[in-house]
Motif scaffolding. Structure first.
Motif, mmCIF file in Angstrom:
data_model
loop_
_atom_site.group_PDB
_atom_site.id
_atom_site.type_symbol
_atom_site.label_atom_id
_atom_site.label_comp_id
_atom_site.label_asym_id
_atom_site.label_seq_id
_atom_site.Cartn_x
_atom_site.Cartn_y
_atom_site.Cartn_z
ATOM 1 N N ALA A 1 53.455 72.030 96.776
ATOM 2 C CA ALA A 1 54.307 72.729 95.814
ATOM 3 C C ALA A 1 53.515 73.598 94.845
ATOM 4 N N ASP A 2 52.294 73.223 94.544
ATOM 5 C CA ASP A 2 51.518 73.932 93.524
ATOM 6 C C ASP A 2 50.496 74.905 94.087
ATOM 7 N N THR A 3 50.441 75.045 95.401
ATOM 8 C CA THR A 3 49.468 75.951 96.004
ATOM 9 C C THR A 3 50.156 76.919 96.953
ATOM 10 N N THR A 4 49.507 78.051 97.167
ATOM 11 C CA THR A 4 49.997 79.054 98.106
ATOM 12 C C THR A 4 48.870 79.391 99.065
ATOM 13 N N ILE B 1 41.993 78.532 93.731
ATOM 14 C CA ILE B 1 42.847 77.562 93.046
ATOM 15 C C ILE B 1 42.207 77.192 91.708
ATOM 16 N N GLN B 2 43.043 77.103 90.694
ATOM 17 C CA GLN B 2 42.592 76.722 89.359
ATOM 18 C C GLN B 2 42.755 75.215 89.174
ATOM 19 N N ILE B 3 41.838 74.612 88.435
ATOM 20 C CA ILE B 3 41.880 73.176 88.174
ATOM 21 C C ILE B 3 42.433 72.984 86.768
ATOM 22 N N THR B 4 43.500 72.189 86.648
ATOM 23 C CA THR B 4 44.135 72.005 85.340
ATOM 24 C C THR B 4 43.456 70.933 84.496
ATOM 25 N N ASP B 5 42.933 69.873 85.125
ATOM 26 C CA ASP B 5 42.170 68.860 84.387
ATOM 27 C C ASP B 5 40.705 69.270 84.449
ATOM 28 N N THR B 6 40.261 70.041 83.479
ATOM 29 C CA THR B 6 38.915 70.596 83.543
ATOM 30 C C THR B 6 37.939 69.821 82.675
ATOM 31 N N SER B 7 36.692 70.076 82.915
ATOM 32 C CA SER B 7 35.630 69.498 82.110
ATOM 33 C C SER B 7 35.488 70.332 80.837
#
Length: 191
Positions: free
Chosen positions: A64-67, A107-113
């Motif tokens: 759902a969150d990726t294309t 793809i972007q990571i939402t829980d990042t460092s």
């Protein structure tokens, strides 16, 4: 033509139903593309369907969150995931599919460092890609580079052991890299 589409439909119906609904419609609609030709369009749609199926089996929430875009065997991921490992797994999944010649994972990571880690990772990716692209003994299109928290993840297809060695050497010698994880396969490996 109808037999081919029916065969594709049955193939995916027997494997998994979830990504099938969106994929079959795209196969039949996209198959009329004049620029790429019917054969390449069908092959690209099969690659996309296979990747979607593998992703769904790995983690249905990621669909759902990726294309996924596929053009002449070149795969592009866009969207968002929560964990860095999910981004890396998507790249590994794509390289498992026969016919894939390039994987670009945006793809972007939402829980990042921390912001500092993100900046170092971006700099490391740029440095490694620049080294690989400038090396005339390497076909840079065949490799994907992901860096998460100073760890580099390499994937792709090397034409021989020397090319594989060179890619790993460029990655390990980058400024901030602490560890190298190699998922590159040799071209003669069965895929």
């Amino acid at each position: 033509m109808l037999k081919l589409l029916l065969t594709i439909f049955l193939f995916f119906a027997l494997q998994s139903c979830a990504p099938l609904v969106s994929t079959v419609g795209m196969v039949s609609l996209g198959a009329t593309s004049k620029e790429k030709g019917l054969g390449i369009t069908v092959r690209d749609n099969l690659i996309k369907a296979t990747i979607s199926n593998y992703i769904y089996k790995f983690n249905p929430d990621l669909i759902a969150d990726t294309t996924i875009f596929v053009n002449n065997g070149s795969v592009l991921f866009t969207g968002k995931v929560k964990k860095p490992n999910d981004k890396i797994e998507l790249t590994k999944i794509a390289w498992k599919v026969k016919g894939v010649v390039e994987v670009n994972n945006e793809i972007q990571i939402t829980d990042t460092s921390t912001l500092k880690n993100i900046a170092r990772d971006i700099a490391s990716v740029a440095e490694i890609r620049a080294r690989i692209m400038s090396d005339q003994n390497i076909n840079s299109l065949n490799f994907s580079v992901d860096v998460v928290n100073d760890k580099v993840y390499l994937s792709g297809v090397a034409s021989n052991k020397e090319e594989l060695r060179l890619v790993k050497a460029h990655a390990s010698s980058a400024r901030y890299i602490k560890e190298v994880y190699n998922f590159i396969i040799l071209a003669k490996d069965p895929r």
